[in-house]
Design a protein around this motif. Sequence first.
Motif, mmCIF file in Angstrom:
data_model
loop_
_atom_site.group_PDB
_atom_site.id
_atom_site.type_symbol
_atom_site.label_atom_id
_atom_site.label_comp_id
_atom_site.label_asym_id
_atom_site.label_seq_id
_atom_site.Cartn_x
_atom_site.Cartn_y
_atom_site.Cartn_z
ATOM 1 N N VAL A 1 38.524 34.521 37.204
ATOM 2 C CA VAL A 1 38.334 35.970 37.153
ATOM 3 C C VAL A 1 37.156 36.350 36.268
ATOM 4 O O VAL A 1 36.936 35.749 35.226
ATOM 5 N N ARG B 1 36.298 40.038 36.209
ATOM 6 C CA ARG B 1 36.485 41.466 35.907
ATOM 7 C C ARG B 1 37.959 41.718 35.606
ATOM 8 O O ARG B 1 38.785 41.768 36.508
ATOM 9 N N LYS C 1 37.035 47.906 40.384
ATOM 10 C CA LYS C 1 37.155 46.695 41.200
ATOM 11 C C LYS C 1 37.469 45.437 40.373
ATOM 12 O O LYS C 1 36.721 44.462 40.393
ATOM 13 N N ASP D 1 39.144 41.905 39.181
ATOM 14 C CA ASP D 1 39.710 40.691 39.780
ATOM 15 C C ASP D 1 41.161 40.549 39.350
ATOM 16 O O ASP D 1 41.961 39.920 40.040
ATOM 17 N N LYS E 1 45.511 42.197 41.948
ATOM 18 C CA LYS E 1 46.165 41.033 41.353
ATOM 19 C C LYS E 1 46.588 41.436 39.951
ATOM 20 O O LYS E 1 45.787 41.968 39.189
#
Length: 158
Positions: free
Chosen positions: A21, A23, A78, A80, A103
């Motif tokens: 990830v 972000r 946006k 991750d 997620k």
Amino acid sequence: MKSLIFFLIILFFPTLSFSYVQRIISLAPSVTETIYYLNAIDRVVAVSNYCKWPEEIKDKPKAGGMLNPSYEKILALKPDLVIISKDVTPKEVYQRLVNLGLKVHVYAPKSLKNMPKEVERLGIAIGKEKEAKSIAYEFQKNIKKIKKIFKWQKALFI
């Protein structure tokens, strides 16, 4: 039922649920501070309104509160991965984030004894497993030292 199964998979098998990830949105101060100690604060794109430390997050966008996050802002950034704290974030917030297609990692330390395991889970989820294992080891070592010093006391008053 699907939500419960998804939640359990994330809780017990974080490596199956997440790729590397870049972000991250942290919706709890304890999560933000742990990410800092894992040397991943540069990946945090937003924090909760209650996050005040470390200094590196002062200029990060605020994503709302732990009980009432700004879903619009979260989606616009946006991420991750969105990380919530089980002890302060309602299940409804978790469910809404999941339903929006995000997620979500649930940070859930139940006690000091459980804390090293949770740090390791978080480290795995954000791709900082090595750092997490090191921090967890030091944490356990310090807990043992404290227990040894105060082993004869029935209660520790701070």
